[in-house]
Design a protein around this motif. Structure first.
Motif, PDB file in Angstrom:
ATOM      1  N   GLN A   7       1.031  -1.039   0.130  1.00 57.95           N
ATOM      2  CA  GLN A   7      -0.157  -0.410  -0.334  1.00 57.95           C
ATOM      3  C   GLN A   7       0.965   1.105   0.373  1.00 57.95           C
ATOM      4  OE1 GLN A   7      -2.650   0.473   3.342  1.00 57.95           O
ATOM      5  NE2 GLN A   7      -3.673   1.919   2.219  1.00 57.95           N
TER       6      GLN A   7
ATOM      7  N   ASP B  90       4.874  -0.527   4.135  1.00 59.76           N
ATOM      8  CA  ASP B  90       3.814  -0.918   4.990  1.00 59.76           C
ATOM      9  C   ASP B  90       4.316  -1.009   6.492  1.00 59.76           C
ATOM     10  OD1 ASP B  90       1.843  -0.327   3.029  1.00 59.76           O
ATOM     11  OD2 ASP B  90       1.640  -2.399   2.729  1.00 59.76           O
TER      12      ASP B  90
ATOM     13  N   LEU C 192      -1.907  -2.919  14.137  1.00 58.31           N
ATOM     14  CA  LEU C 192      -2.445  -1.218  14.374  1.00 58.31           C
ATOM     15  C   LEU C 192      -2.622  -0.263  12.957  1.00 58.31           C
ATOM     16  CD1 LEU C 192      -0.229   0.557  17.064  1.00 58.31           C
ATOM     17  CD2 LEU C 192      -2.213  -0.012  17.012  1.00 58.31           C
ATOM     18  N   ASP C 193      -2.910   0.659  12.581  1.00 57.26           N
ATOM     19  CA  ASP C 193      -3.607   1.443  11.234  1.00 57.26           C
ATOM     20  C   ASP C 193      -2.499   2.672  10.829  1.00 57.26           C
ATOM     21  OD1 ASP C 193      -4.270   1.841   8.900  1.00 57.26           O
ATOM     22  OD2 ASP C 193      -6.403   3.225   9.888  1.00 57.26           O
ATOM     23  N   ASN C 194      -1.477   1.949  11.149  1.00 58.64           N
ATOM     24  CA  ASN C 194      -0.231   2.012  10.971  1.00 58.64           C
ATOM     25  C   ASN C 194       0.724   1.669   9.602  1.00 58.64           C
ATOM     26  OD1 ASN C 194      -0.643   3.507  13.280  1.00 58.64           O
ATOM     27  ND2 ASN C 194       0.777   2.813  14.091  1.00 58.64           N
ATOM     28  N   ARG C 195       1.751   2.986   8.847  1.00 59.19           N
ATOM     29  CA  ARG C 195       3.003   2.326   8.326  1.00 59.19           C
ATOM     30  C   ARG C 195       3.543   3.175   9.163  1.00 59.19           C
ATOM     31  NH1 ARG C 195       4.271   6.548   5.382  1.00 59.19           N
ATOM     32  NH2 ARG C 195       3.144   8.194   4.455  1.00 59.19           N
TER      33      ARG C 195
ATOM     34  N   ASN D 212       3.233  -4.637  13.954  1.00 54.69           N
ATOM     35  CA  ASN D 212       1.743  -5.068  14.185  1.00 54.69           C
ATOM     36  C   ASN D 212       0.251  -4.933  14.419  1.00 54.69           C
ATOM     37  OD1 ASN D 212       1.200  -7.583  15.779  1.00 54.69           O
ATOM     38  ND2 ASN D 212       3.026  -8.075  15.133  1.00 54.69           N
TER      39      ASN D 212
ATOM     40  N   ASP E 200       0.000   6.888  11.817  1.00 54.24           N
ATOM     41  CA  ASP E 200      -0.950   6.906  11.694  1.00 54.24           C
ATOM     42  C   ASP E 200      -1.495   7.772  10.491  1.00 54.24           C
ATOM     43  OD1 ASP E 200      -3.511   6.123  12.470  1.00 54.24           O
ATOM     44  OD2 ASP E 200      -4.078   9.080  13.019  1.00 54.24           O
ATOM     45  N   ASN E 201      -2.442   6.479   9.804  1.00 55.33           N
ATOM     46  CA  ASN E 201      -2.369   6.033   8.468  1.00 55.33           C
ATOM     47  C   ASN E 201      -3.574   6.647   8.240  1.00 55.33           C
ATOM     48  OD1 ASN E 201      -1.332   4.279   6.911  1.00 55.33           O
ATOM     49  ND2 ASN E 201      -2.412   2.010   7.710  1.00 55.33           N
ATOM     50  N   GLN E 202      -4.495   7.614   9.697  1.00 51.49           N
ATOM     51  CA  GLN E 202      -5.686   8.585   9.766  1.00 51.49           C
ATOM     52  C   GLN E 202      -5.251  10.076  10.569  1.00 51.49           C
ATOM     53  OE1 GLN E 202      -8.438   7.178   8.807  1.00 51.49           O
ATOM     54  NE2 GLN E 202      -6.846   5.299   8.108  1.00 51.49           N
TER      55      GLN E 202
ATOM     56  N   ASN F 254      -0.789   6.857  17.576  1.00 50.45           N
ATOM     57  CA  ASN F 254      -0.689   5.044  17.278  1.00 50.45           C
ATOM     58  C   ASN F 254       0.850   4.572  17.227  1.00 50.45           C
ATOM     59  OD1 ASN F 254      -3.497   4.525  17.681  1.00 50.45           O
ATOM     60  ND2 ASN F 254      -3.413   3.831  15.348  1.00 50.45           N
TER      61      ASN F 254
END
Length: 298
Positions: free
Chosen positions: A62, A80, A103-106, A101, A124-126, A131
């Motif tokens: 991604q 990622d 979490l909605d992270n990169r 691993n 944090d991807n958001q 995070n």
């Protein structure tokens, strides 16, 4: 002291790459090429100033979050939440280790220290939740979590004397320094270096020059800033794009400041008036950099 604005320096387009989110420029003194990535495009790119050649390789995943040079001539790529080793164009990168691993992270910004360890953080991807964390990765694949409560890791850099680590959280609008022990690979005594929380400005990628100045790109700020080691600003360079992202010194004499930029978050009107948005920029003669350290497998 009042910072000096330097409009006299010409900001050139080195490569019209039109990156969505250009990042992590690194000068390789072996290949004599500038390497950088497009995070959202998942592109690993190189530019040879001697020939003008621009080479692009696409990768799976991604995001392609950052990169590092290595002692054996390969590249370490942050895909990622894992680190992969890219040896050549002919073979896909081989996974080296998983950093995080669950979490909605990169993975995002990283830098190698003078002992060949990689310091890399997650985000944090958001873009608003704390995070993320900072990690230290060694050549045998050991991953050590150093601290958390990070929204967007950025601006990791080491002072020329290897006694200070710089660290930025772009979405907390702040840069900190730590005392750094090169032998032990430890950090302590966290303190604020530059605080933009009141204005909401976004310090992004960074590098240091031979005199210990910290250069920072300001995302959504259209400028590059040089700080003295004591935190005072002595140079500000305006660039013709809203979103400069990161920077490094390159060229055979390490006197060219290369700047990655982004088209991301710009609407069609802004893109229309910023033809260099997303391009790799170059500024000559503003300062001199240091060779990049290389990750040491083993």
């Amino acid at each position: 002291m009042t910072a000096n604005s330097i409009p006299a320096y010409r900001v050139e387009t080195a490569v019209a790459s039109a990156d969505i989110l250009g990042e992590t420029p690194l000068w390789c003194d072996r290949s004599r090429k500038l390497w950088w990535i497009d995070i959202d495009g998942r592109l690993h790119q190189s530019f040879d100033p001697a020939t003008g050649a621009h080479h692009v390789t696409s990768h799976d995943g991604q995001f392609l979050g950052s990169q590092a040079l290595t002692a054996d001539g390969s590249h370490l790529l942050a895909q990622d939440l894992r680190l992969s080793r890219r040896v050549s164009d002919q073979a896909p990168p081989a996974e080296f280790c998983e950093v995080e691993n669950g979490l909605d992270n990169r993975l995002n910004d990283g830098r190698v220290d003078a002992r060949g360890r990689l310091w890399i953080g997650t985000m944090d991807n958001q873009l608003h939740r704390p995070n993320g964390a900072l990690y230290r990765v060694t050549g045998d694949g050991q991953v050590t979590r150093l601290f958390g409560d990070v929204i967007v890791t950025n601006g990791i850099a080491f002072s020329p004397d290897n006694r200070t680590l710089y660290f930025t959280d772009t979405r907390r609008h702040c840069t900190w320094t730590f005392d750094f022990d090169l032998d032990d690979g430890t950090i302590r005594n966290r303190r604020v270096f530059a605080d933009y929380s009141a204005s909401g400005e976004r310090p992004d990628g960074a590098c240091v020059d031979v005199d210990g100045g910290l250069w920072t790109a300001f995302f959504s700020g259209g400028r590059l800033v040089r700080y003295r080691p004591d935190g005072t600003i002595d140079t500000v360079i305006a660039v013709p794009v809203t979103n400069p992202t990161c920077l490094c010194f390159g060229g055979n004499d390490l006197k060219t400041l290369f700047v990655t930029t982004a088209r991301k978050f710009l609407d069609p009107r802004q893109l229309g008036i910023e033809p260099q948005a997303g391009h790799l920029l170059a500024i000559h003669g503003v300062a001199q950099g240091l060779p990049e350290h290389r990750f040491l497998f083993g």
